[in-house]
Design an enzyme around this catalytic site. Sequence first.
Site, short mmCIF file in Angstrom:
data_model
loop_
_atom_site.label_atom_id
_atom_site.label_comp_id
_atom_site.label_asym_id
_atom_site.label_seq_id
_atom_site.Cartn_x
_atom_site.Cartn_y
_atom_site.Cartn_z
N ARG A 164 -11.46 -20.29 21.92
CA ARG A 164 -12.85 -20.20 21.12
C ARG A 164 -13.65 -19.05 21.77
NH1 ARG A 164 -13.68 -26.89 21.26
NH2 ARG A 164 -12.61 -27.06 19.21
N TYR A 210 -12.64 -21.52 11.84
CA TYR A 210 -11.61 -22.01 12.44
C TYR A 210 -11.76 -22.33 13.89
CZ TYR A 210 -9.78 -17.15 13.10
OH TYR A 210 -9.71 -15.88 13.05
N GLU A 211 -10.91 -22.92 14.56
CA GLU A 211 -11.10 -23.33 16.30
C GLU A 211 -12.26 -24.29 16.41
OE1 GLU A 211 -8.61 -23.06 17.87
OE2 GLU A 211 -7.51 -21.34 17.00
N GLY A 212 -12.61 -25.22 15.42
CA GLY A 212 -13.84 -25.88 15.38
C GLY A 212 -14.94 -25.30 14.61
#
Length: 438
Positions: free
Chosen positions: A143, A287-289
Amino acid sequence: MYSGEWAGSMCLTEAHAGTDLGMIRTKAEPQADGSYTVSGTKIFITGGEHDLTENIIHLVLAKLPDAPAGPKGISLFLVPKFMVNADGSLGARNPVSCGSIEHKMGIQASATCVMNFDEAVGYLVGEPNRGLAAMFTMMNYERLGVGIQGLASGERSYQNAIEYARDRLQSRSPTGAQAKDKAADPIIVHPDVRRMLLTMKASNEGGRAFSTYVATQLDIAKFSDDAAARERADNLVALLTPVAKAFLTDLGLETTVLGQQVLGGHGYIREWGQEQLVRDVRITQIYEGTNGIQALDLMGRKIVGSGGAFYRLFADEIRQFIADAGAELVEFTKPLSAAVDNLDELTAWVLDRAKANPNEIGAASVEYLHAFGYMAYAYMWARMAKAALGKEAEDDFYASKLGTARFYFARLLPRIHSLNASVKAGSESLFLLDEALF
């Protein structure tokens, strides 16, 4: 993998299960030899299939036959593209394949695949039903890396824009001709162009300092010999990672759009490169949350979940910096102190409101994260100003830092006031419309 001979992928998302990974359907069946057969379909898998390396090792989230429902029933499996013999040589092809390449808005050179696992041989990583915890050992790094990706697009946009602004001739300065030997002045003389360029510069350099600060905490948490220092850094990483991911990428989009705007019509034309940066940076907010999920993580888990303890660690550090600063820094420390006081009060307000109404956390989260981000950048800019002060006369680098710091405090930090108003408007207005009225 470290030598580059093999590559890897992370296989989490399914067509029906993105944020809510507890809904995944990929199954893993235990075999007599201790391995498992993994079956299911994953989507959005970066580097899922290619011929750049001789093997690809997939980390796959799947559920065992007796797994409990939801995220507590997810296990992690290592699934190779090619089986590996006892001597390390490659054997037969494992039944894992690319079903299609996804056609994306940006990052065109990064192949993103639909991956099919048809009773592919896999090996359990860690404990059964603890797969998410195992996978998340990488997530803070991932992140932060995505935040830096957003920052990098913004930096490239700024470099394009500043070069163009110095060269492009349009109109005269409001105060009179600056380039009297030319038909017009370069557009960098115009106040609005300077507003855009300085917003980009202040956001990029603030983001670079903040991401380095968070990376430093990651290193302390992992490598320090001091147990108390490791625990403190680990708590700061938990608090600041969602801010680094979401705030850097939200500002990354703003910065690439500003760079495109500086170029005017040419910014919309592909050959100048600015439109690609706008398309490419857009994925970093997803992406990645998604950034909305990052904001919920900050507000729900890290602020409310710790009872404000993680936040107080960061706020106390800033207050100590302010207390130690000399009178020469007051132009920076005074508004910084006000910003911390403001976020203290906002944090307490949300914590109090959340006790009676769970919707308040989600309603406040995105604006709260942005208010947090602007305050954190103010801390970074105050630290940079401290390092630069007194050196500006002898070095243009420090003069540039001080001028940009003053711009940040004058024009960007005040954004927190409108964010505060939005947070304190509460959740009621979000639920005034019945679903049919949308």
